[in-house]
Design an enzyme around this catalytic site. Structure first.
Site, PDB file in Angstrom:
ATOM      1  N   ARG A 203     -50.321  14.906 -12.484  1.00 14.00           N
ATOM      2  CA  ARG A 203     -49.187  14.199 -11.870  1.00 14.00           C
ATOM      3  C   ARG A 203     -49.569  12.778 -11.472  1.00 14.00           C
ATOM      4  O   ARG A 203     -48.714  11.925 -11.277  1.00 14.00           O
ATOM      5  CB  ARG A 203     -48.670  15.024 -10.670  1.00 14.00           C
ATOM      6  CG  ARG A 203     -47.439  14.478 -10.019  1.00 14.00           C
ATOM      7  CD  ARG A 203     -46.625  15.551  -9.274  1.00 14.00           C
ATOM      8  NE  ARG A 203     -47.411  16.508  -8.555  1.00 14.00           N
ATOM      9  CZ  ARG A 203     -48.042  16.273  -7.397  1.00 14.00           C
ATOM     10  NH1 ARG A 203     -47.961  15.092  -6.830  1.00 14.00           N
ATOM     11  NH2 ARG A 203     -48.743  17.233  -6.813  1.00 14.00           N
TER      12      ARG A 203
ATOM     13  N   TYR B  83     -24.151   4.465 -20.197  1.00 16.19           N
ATOM     14  CA  TYR B  83     -24.246   5.897 -20.475  1.00 16.19           C
ATOM     15  C   TYR B  83     -23.677   6.691 -19.284  1.00 16.19           C
ATOM     16  O   TYR B  83     -23.942   6.350 -18.130  1.00 16.19           O
ATOM     17  CB  TYR B  83     -25.706   6.244 -20.739  1.00 16.19           C
ATOM     18  CG  TYR B  83     -25.977   7.711 -20.931  1.00 16.19           C
ATOM     19  CD1 TYR B  83     -25.270   8.460 -21.849  1.00 16.19           C
ATOM     20  CD2 TYR B  83     -26.964   8.347 -20.184  1.00 16.19           C
ATOM     21  CE1 TYR B  83     -25.521   9.814 -22.019  1.00 16.19           C
ATOM     22  CE2 TYR B  83     -27.229   9.687 -20.349  1.00 16.19           C
ATOM     23  CZ  TYR B  83     -26.495  10.418 -21.265  1.00 16.19           C
ATOM     24  OH  TYR B  83     -26.747  11.745 -21.430  1.00 16.19           O
TER      25      TYR B  83
ATOM     26  N   ASP C  43     -31.387  -1.338 -19.607  1.00 17.88           N
ATOM     27  CA  ASP C  43     -31.626  -0.174 -20.461  1.00 17.88           C
ATOM     28  C   ASP C  43     -31.564  -0.672 -21.901  1.00 17.88           C
ATOM     29  O   ASP C  43     -30.517  -1.098 -22.380  1.00 17.88           O
ATOM     30  CB  ASP C  43     -30.551   0.888 -20.186  1.00 17.88           C
ATOM     31  CG  ASP C  43     -30.787   2.169 -20.985  1.00 17.88           C
ATOM     32  OD1 ASP C  43     -31.331   2.081 -22.104  1.00 17.88           O
ATOM     33  OD2 ASP C  43     -30.401   3.245 -20.509  1.00 17.88           O
TER      34      ASP C  43
ATOM     35  N   LYS D  25     -34.841   8.718 -27.971  1.00 20.98           N
ATOM     36  CA  LYS D  25     -34.007   8.176 -29.057  1.00 20.98           C
ATOM     37  C   LYS D  25     -34.876   7.458 -30.089  1.00 20.98           C
ATOM     38  O   LYS D  25     -35.738   8.081 -30.668  1.00 20.98           O
ATOM     39  CB  LYS D  25     -32.927   7.276 -28.465  1.00 20.98           C
ATOM     40  CG  LYS D  25     -32.256   7.845 -27.216  1.00 20.98           C
ATOM     41  CD  LYS D  25     -31.563   9.172 -27.465  1.00 20.98           C
ATOM     42  CE  LYS D  25     -30.892   9.659 -26.187  1.00 20.98           C
ATOM     43  NZ  LYS D  25     -30.373  11.004 -26.278  1.00 20.98           N
TER      44      LYS D  25
HETATM   45  N1  PLP Z   1     -29.861   5.561 -21.587  1.00 16.69           N
HETATM   46  C1  PLP Z   1     -29.047   5.589 -22.650  1.00 16.69           C
HETATM   47  C2  PLP Z   1     -28.470   4.308 -23.164  1.00 16.69           C
HETATM   48  C3  PLP Z   1     -28.739   6.799 -23.281  1.00 16.69           C
HETATM   49  O1  PLP Z   1     -27.898   6.810 -24.334  1.00 16.69           O
HETATM   50  C4  PLP Z   1     -29.304   7.993 -22.765  1.00 16.69           C
HETATM   51  C5  PLP Z   1     -29.002   9.298 -23.375  1.00 16.69           C
HETATM   52  O2  PLP Z   1     -28.226   9.405 -24.288  1.00 16.69           O
HETATM   53  C6  PLP Z   1     -30.137   7.917 -21.648  1.00 16.69           C
HETATM   54  C7  PLP Z   1     -30.411   6.689 -21.082  1.00 16.69           C
HETATM   55  C8  PLP Z   1     -30.746   9.163 -21.049  1.00 16.69           C
HETATM   56  O3  PLP Z   1     -31.804   9.579 -21.850  1.00 16.69           O
HETATM   57  P1  PLP Z   1     -32.368  11.095 -21.835  1.00 16.69           P
HETATM   58  O4  PLP Z   1     -31.340  11.941 -22.502  1.00 16.69           O
HETATM   59  O5  PLP Z   1     -33.665  10.974 -22.561  1.00 16.69           O
HETATM   60  O6  PLP Z   1     -32.548  11.469 -20.407  1.00 16.69           O
END
Ligand code: PLP
Length: 403
Positions: A58, A115, A188, A213
């Protein structure tokens, strides 16, 4: 050496062998939870943060650390902290901005088109903890400036390419506006990846990725990462030691393996998506296409300037003309190659219905106001031959909607 019982040998034999001078070419997976230091004083120094080293998973792990170093290098940042998911990374960066300077700050300003879970973390989770978030159209710089001046938030939150409407964040301008009121900028960059854009170089303070992703790229690992300054990363790391939202070493290894081919995959994603978007834009059964590579996109020029001609990413969304949920479901079920699965950024092409998945956590009236209507389909274009993807989309429209 005294002879030991089979019970003891089975537990200890073969472990902790002397290090070989021959180093493996690729990073090994180190699953060990704990570490032996040369002396107890060394262990004490690592626990105390006086020297680098590993003591307990951790607190840090060599495989995870290799992934973090790779991401810091790719984003041009001083340091990175890996998380168990993109959402843990999003949340980690937000807490970093809210708590990082000692006393808790209680306001955020966020682009509204983000998101769904990122929206919900701000509105529901942080909201319940007393943090108030003002949501604005991130492309309306005047509105962003007003919100920042009024709220003086800990951070401004945006997505470089928004999910699902593919709005483009003017990161250099947003950084100026945020910094003018002492706010950090959290970007992001999941949809763009460092192949297209490096937000830290444009003034962002935290870059966040769902590494689930494009970074990992193969649909087989969930991971997240925040890249930032060394001081901010040290703060995030201290919190991670308490919260335990760490990435595991197996997952870190898969993510590190994935980014070896990031540039090659992104090149193909961009080229293929451009072809698919142009086909959709010319298709009469499609009312609207959101893709920054199309000249008709409101921020096409901005995207071109930010991404330096490398392309516009693999993500898009489009509206099936006159369709409601039933028609969209029929269309998605009629696809034979493109997978109606809930993720994006994989080698495979994928579709998703934002209203019932990625943005389910967002209230229907907010969704409607954002432009996430009943006929909207999100498409993540993979690295297959784009002619096959187009043929599948066209065939599914034939079968589901008729000519
Ligand atoms: N940020 C964006 C732009 C996303 O599209 C997503 C998920 O689709 C996330 C964050 C969250 O990612 P995770 O599903 O790996 O938690």
């Amino acid at each position: 050496m005294t002879s030991r019982s089979i019970y003891t040998l089975a537990v200890h034999a073969g472990e902790r062998l002397p290090a070989s001078p021959f180093r493996p070419v690729t990073t090994p997976i180190t699953p060990a939870v704990s570490y032996l230091a040369p002396e107890m004083a060394d262990l004490d120094a690592v626990f105390g943060g006086e020297r680098a080293g590993f003591v307990y998973q951790r607190y840090g792990n060599p495989t995870v650390s290799a992934f973090e170093q790779a991401m810091a290098a790719l984003e041009g940042g001083e340091a990175a902290v890996a998380y168990a998911s993109g959402m843990a990374a999003v949340h980690g960066a937000m807490l970093g901005a809210l708590l990082g300077e000692g006393a808790m700050r209680r306001t955020l300003v966020s682009a509204a088109d983000v998101y769904g879970a990122t929206y919900a973390v701000q509105e529901r989770l942080l909201g319940a903890l007393g943090v108030s978030t003002t949501f604005v159209d991130g492309t309306d710089l005047a509105a962003v400036e007003v919100a920042l001046r009024e709220r003086r938030p800990a951070a401004l939150v945006c997505e470089i390419l928004s999910n699902p409407l593919l709005k483009v964040a003017d990161v250099p301008r947003l950084a100026e506006l945020a910094h003018a009121v002492g706010a950090a900028l959290i970007v992001d960059s999941t949809f763009a990846t460092p192949y297209l854009f490096r937000p830290l170089e444009a003034g962002a303070d935290y870059v966040v990725h769902s590494a689930t992703k494009y970074l990992a790229g193969h649909g087989d690992v969930m991971a997240g990462v925040v890249v930032c300054s060394a001081a901010r990363a040290a703060d995030l790391r201290e919190r991670q030691k308490l919260l335990g939202d760490n990435l595991g070493p197996q997952e870190a290894w898969l993510a590190l393996r994935g980014i070896k081919t990031l540039a090659l995959r992104m090149r193909e994603h961009c080229a293929n998506a451009q072809r698919v978007a142009e086909w959709l834009a010319a298709e009469p059964r499609v009312a609207q296409v959101h893709y920054p590579g199309l000249a008709a996109h409101a921020q096409h020029d901005l995207a071109e300037a930010l991404f330096g001609g490398r392309g516009f990413g693999g993500m898009m969304s489009f509206v099936l003309d006159g369709a409601g949920q039933a028609e969209v479901f029929r269309f998605m079920e009629a696809l034979e190659l493109v997978l109606p699965a809930t993720t994006l950024g994989d080698i495979h092409s994928l579709t998703l219905y934002p209203a019932h998945s990625s943005h389910r956590a967002v209230a229907p009236e907010v969704r409607a106001a954002l432009g996430i209507g009943e006929g909207l389909v999100r498409l993540s274009v993979g690295i297959e031959d784009p002619a096959d993807v187009i043929a599948d989309l066209s065939g599914a429209m034939d079968r589901a909607l008729g000519r």
